[in-house]
Every structure is written in structure tokens, then in C-alpha cells.
Design a protein around this motif. Structure first.
Motif: not given
Ligand SMILES: [Zn+2]
Ligand SMILES: [Zn+2]
Ligand SMILES: [Zn+2]
Ligand SMILES: [Zn+2]
Ligand SMILES: [Zn+2]
Length: 594
Positions: A263-264, A543, A549-553, A580, A582
Motif C-alpha cells: 500500500y505504500k 496520484m 503521493s497525495y496521501n503522503k504515504e 487504498r 497509490i
């Protein structure tokens, strides 16, 4: 001819879909009217006609032997065991009927398929295989579906040229593979998803050509990496000792760490390998394909294809087909066919329409279970001249007198078989695997639901009582009926509630140092399916937000062509925005991973 795009409302789901000029050209080429159902409803209609995982104890209606069958003993279908079905004691034309212009074609076909013997489970040229169907040239396989030329495979779907492998789906040329999905040319590899050419590795996602790697994502031709971190050979050998997959608790921990990294790490918007001019997901060695999902090795000039490959050309709406085929339309489970429309579970056909379980046949229409036949309609033999005269009349009749189902949808020449004529219920057929619904939802949609048969066994071993490590498993486990951890409760995965371990299987787990499974084979298969994208596309934006990435992950490792400002690229992806992961565009992905 010069066509313009046309918007059509789907008869079933009422959504609008577009028939493009290229589509009209295809329908014109095969001389079939354009569809009245949208691509997704056409796909679900086909999936409803493919059966895999529901098995019954039954008796062969010919020799009286006990058999395992796809048909429940209560059904009105006549069912033969494989050897009787392939035997010479009967011929499908004995059931031939005159075409009745006072009834719809679909009613007449449905009546015919009720009286012609069905094969309990479709097997061809295979030896010593149990609980398998849709297999060809397989040996010593157990609970394998749609396999080709595979040996010693257990609980696999679509193994092609695979040996000694367990719990793996859609794999080609594998040997000693365990828990893999859509991964080719792997040896001694466990838990590999969308990863090819791996050796002595485990927990890989989108890795190509890796050996001695563990828990890695998006790597190319690497060695000695653990969770994407490079080690020296010596360090790797020391470090990998900690990841003993014979130990159930360690497997669970490895899976957790692997999913964290999964997911990262950004995903490419589509998994496309060595292919040109393609739109869809999971496409390998193919070209000119649109809205295709899981197609491989020589799929060309095709649209709306799902799980097909090995040379499939100029075809539309094919599920589980190919193996040197061209001009297929609305076909399932069909191989080595030319000009075959609305056919299921067949091979070696030329010029066949609206038929099922036909082998080595040409010029047949509305036929069921024939072998080596020509010029048959509803299983009745005609001369070439009679056949050529009658076919246009039947097609015209299908247009003028269509079948109407109980919800008022109409089925003319050019439409697939009505769902209410499927031989199986929603939750028995392949549709439940890709478009899972609960009982109440299925009833609401007017599909049928099948209640699983009552189990006549007693569970003798609870999952929690299984030894944690494979080295502590005694041979006595072969006598146990082990509870599936899901135990059928709240489980919508065709859970069989219990399972057994077979002698060869136990040997495999010991040799490969793999802990015993905790779930039944069906639940194991459904858990693997959760790792794949659905056969659908969403229009989305990259993303990548500049430096991360937008979710900062994920922090980018290099400057991208769009600099520190967000990437503006858009694309069609099978990863929906509710997920979830990216998702990066091609440029941003390649900047990071090549
Ligand atoms: Zn629709
Ligand atoms: Zn028999
Ligand atoms: Zn289960
Ligand atoms: Zn981008
Ligand atoms: Zn970027």
C-alpha cells in the motif's frame, strides 16, 4: 461502411453504452446485429454459464457408477460420467428436433439441452484427475479448473503447462509454485502475484526476473532483497532465516509486512507488459486490445476479453477462450475455434452459433453435446443444401419472434442466452467470484440462489488445534476433517466449511516448508481473488502530488518531469478511487521504478 458512434440503453441495467464505429465494423464483418446489452451485462451473462466449484455426489445415468458432478441429483438434466460421455454408446443427433417456427429459438434450445446427456464435469484427454472440470491434457490433478497440460496440480484455476503446484490461479509454466496469482515462469516460489520469472522467492507483487527475494514490490531483475531492501548474499541468507514460512505465525506476520509495503508503494495505473496499443488491465504480450482484462500471449485486435490468451484474434466478448482461435463472439470456455458465436465449453469449431459442448464440429446452429458433426440444427442432421436454406429463415424468425424473459427483456438473434436459462444458480457459477452478491441481493435481481447441500461429515479437527509449524504435523492429519476457519459463517465465498489434506499435498508442504492451510480450498481461492482488480475501468488522475503521493504515504525518490507541482496526467485504470493503493501514471511510475 462509414459508421458513427451510437449510444444505446442497456436492456438489463438501463445504463447507456456506446457502440463505436470499429464495433459496427466488427458486427458487420461477422454479420450479427449490434448488442442490446452493455459490455458488463454481456460479461455477467457469460459468467453465469460457467461452473467451477459446486460439486455433487450423483450416479451416472448410463453406467450407474457413483460420480462427482456439477449437476445436483435433483436437476432434470441427464448426466453421464466422463468415460460414458466420451464413449460410443450414444450420439447427440439421436436427440435431434425439427425447428418449430411456433416457438422461440431460445425455448427450443433450452428444451434440447435438458434431454441430451451432459458430462458430469468437462474433462478432455486427462488421466487420474479428480474433482476437475474444463481441463484438457492434464494428469494427476485435484480440484483444478480450466487447466491445460498440467501435472500434479492441486486447487488451481487455469494452470497452463504447470507442474507440482498448489493453490495458484492463472499461472503458466510454473513448477513448485504455491499461492500464486497471474504469475508465469516461476520456480520454487510462494505467494507471488503478477510476478514472472521468479526463483526461490516469496511474497512478490509485480516483480519480474527476481531470485532470492522476499516481500518485494515493483522490482526488476533483483537478487537478495527483503521488503525492497538490498542485502549482500551473506546478509540475505542470515536475514531470511527469520522468515520461516513453515511457521503459521510467521506467515501471518510476513503477509502483514508485505501488505504494508504494497500500500505504500505506487502502482502503475495498469499492469501491461510487452504490449502495444492496449486499454485494460493485466495484459501481456498482446496488441490492439481494448477493454481487455487478464489477456496473455498473442491476443490481437480484440475487445471485451476476460481471461483468454494463447493466440486469440479478431474477437469480441470472450471469457476463458483462445488457444489458436479467431472471430469468436460472446464465447466462453472455447478453444481452437474459428467463427464461433454464442458458444460455450467447446473446441475445434468452425462456423458454429448458439451451441454448447461441441467438439470438432462445423456448420452447426443451436446444438448441444455433439462430436464430429456438420450441418446440424437443434442436433438434427441436414444436408449442406438444406442447412444453408434453413439458417437464414431461423435467424429471421429469431428477429421476428424473440424470446421474452419474465422481466420483459427480449432476446433476438445477436443476444446471448437468457440468464433464466442458465443451468446454474448465481452463487454456483463463476459470476459469484467476480461480482459477488449476497442471497437477498441475488433474489432482488431475480437470479436464482442455490442453498449449499447439507454436509454429512463431522469436523474432527478445529483450525486452532492445527500445529503451528509444518515440522510438527503428524501423518495422522491425513485422517482428519479440518474445519475451515471461516466455517461458512458470514462467508460468501462458497465456503465448504471443512477440508482434508491429501498425501501428496502434505508431502508438498513438507518439502516446500509451508505451514498447513487454515481455510478450505474455495475460501483460499476467494482470498486470492481479493488481490486482483475487477474487470472494469475508472477514469482517474495520477496520484503524484509533486514530491510525494497525495496521501503522503510515498515520497518520490527523484524529480519528475512536472517538477514540484502535481502531475496532471489522467488515465483509465481498474483500480477504483475507493481503493487504498497509490496509482501513478506511466511517466511518474517509470521515474520511480523503470
Ligand atoms: Zn447493462
Ligand atoms: Zn458412466
Ligand atoms: Zn471456507
Ligand atoms: Zn503522473
Ligand atoms: Zn510525478
Amino acid at each position: 461502411m462509414d459508421y458513427k458512434p451510437q449510444n444505446v440503453i442497456c436492456q438489463n441495467c438501463k445504463t447507456q453504452f456506446t457502440i463505436e464505429p470499429e464495433d459496427f465494423n466488427f458486427y458487420e464483418k461477422i454479420k450479427v446485429p449490434p448488442p442490446t446489452f452493455c459490455p458488463e451485462c454481456r460479461l455477467t451473462g457469460r459468467l453465469l454459464n460457467i461452473m467451477e466449484r459446486t460439486l455433487y455426489n450423483d450416479i451416472c445415468d448410463n453406467c450407474g457408477k457413483k460420480i462427482i458432478s456439477h449437476f445436483s441429483p435433483e436437476t432434470s438434466y441427464k448426466v453421464f460420467c466422463s468415460s460414458c460421455w466420451w464413449g460410443d454408446s450414444w450420439d447427440g443427433t439421436e436427440y435431434g428436433k425439427d425447428y418449430d417456427f411456433n416457438k422461440t429459438f431460445f425455448e427450443q434450445f433450452h428444451e434440447l439441452r435438458k434431454i441430451v446427456p451432459c458430462q458430469a464435469m468437462n474433462m478432455k484427454n486427462s488421466t487420474d484427475c479428480k474433482y476437475c472440470s474444463g481441463i484438457d491434457r492434464c494428469k494427476n490433478c485435484v480440484y483444478v479448473f480450466s487447466g491445460l497440460q498440467s501435472i500434479n496440480c492441486y486447487y488451481c484455476v487455469t494452470p497452463i503447462f504447470v507442474k507440482d503446484s498448489i493453490d495458484s490461479d492463472f499461472i503458466i509454466n510454473g513448477d513448485h509454485v504455491y499461492e500464486a496469482f497471474n504469475s508465469n515462469q516461476n520456480y520454487n516460489t510462494k505467494f507471488a502475484y503478477f510476478s514472472d520469472g521468479s526463483l526461490d522467492s516469496a511474497f512478490l507483487f509485480n516483480c519480474l526476473g527476481c531470485s532470492n527475494c522476499f516481500g518485494c514490490v515493483n522490482l526488476r531483475n533483483q537478487k537478495y532483497c527483503i521488503f525492497n531492501k538490498q542485502y549482500s548474499k551473506e546478509e540475505y541468507q542470515k536475514e531470511i532465516q527469520k522468515w520461516d514460512l513453515g511457521d503459521y505465525k510467521i506467515v501471518q506476520k510476513a503477509e502483514q509486512e508485505f501488505m504494508k509495503l504494497f500500500y505504500k508503494t505506487p502502482k502503475h495505473f495498469a499492469n501491461i507488459i510487452n504490449s502495444t496499443n492496449v486499454i485494460g488491465d493485466n495484459i501481456k504480450n498482446s496488441r490492439n486490445c481494448k477493454i481487455c482484462f487478464s489477456v496473455f500471449n498473442g491476443v490481437e485486435n480484440c475487445k471485451y476479453i476476460f481471461y483468454s490468451g494463447l493466440l486469440l484474434k479478431d474477437s469480441y466478448d470472450v471469457t476463458l477462450g483462445g488457444d489458436t482461435s479467431e472471430l469468436l463472439y460472446q464465447a466462453t470456455g472455447s478453444t481452437r475455434c474459428q467463427k464461433a458465436f454464442f458458444v460455450r465449453a467447446s473446441s475445434n469449431l468452425v462456423d458454429v452459433e448458439y451451441s454448447e459442448n461441441l467438439y470438432n464440429c462445423s456448420n452447426c446452429f443451436g446444438c448441444a453435446k455433439l462430436r464430429h458433426k456438420k450441418y446440424c440444427i437443434l442436433n438434427k442432421q441436414y444436408s449442406k443444401e438444406e442447412y444453408k436454406k434453413l439458417i437464414p429463415k431461423i435467424k429471421e424468425h429469431m428477429m421476428n419472434v424473440p424470446y421474452k424473459d419474465k422481466d420483459g427483456r427480449i432476446y433476438k438473434y445477436g443476444d446471448y442466452f437468457p440468464p433464466e436459462h442458465s443451468m446454474w444458480a448465481y452463487n454456483e457459477s463463476l459470476i459469484q467470484q467476480y461480482f459477488p452478491l449476497k442471497k437477498e441481493e441475488v433474489k432482488k435481481c431475480n437470479f436464482s440462489w442455490h442453498n449449499p447441500p447439507e454436509r454429512d461429515y463431522q469436523i474432527t479437527l478445529k483450525t486452532k488445534d492445527l500445529p503451528n509449524h509444518i515440522k510438527d504435523v503428524d501423518d495422522s492429519v491425513l485422517n482428519e476433517i479440518i474445519e475451515c476457519e471461516h466455517n461458512g459463517k458470514e462467508c460468501n465465498q462458497q465456503c465448504s466449511t471443512a477440508f482434508r489434506i491429501l498425501p501428496n499435498e502434505l508431502q508438498f508442504y513438507r518439502q516446500m516448508n509451508i505451514t498447513l492451510p487454515r481455510l478450505c480450498p474455495n475460501c483460499r481461492h476467494y482470498e486470492r481473488l481479493k488481490k486482483i482488480n475487477p474487470p472494469k475501468l475508472w477514469h482517474r488522475k495520477c496520484m503524484c502530488n509533486g514530491v510525494e503521493s497525495y496521501n503522503k504515504e510515498y515520497k518520490n525518490t527523484i524529480k519528475h518531469s512536472h517538477g514540484d507541482s502535481p502531475c496532471m496526467n489522467e488515465f483509465e485504470t481498474a483500480i477504483s478511487d475507493e481503493r487504498r493503493e497509490i496509482v501513478y501514471c506511466k511517466k511518474c511510475y517509470q521515474a520511480e521504478f523503470v
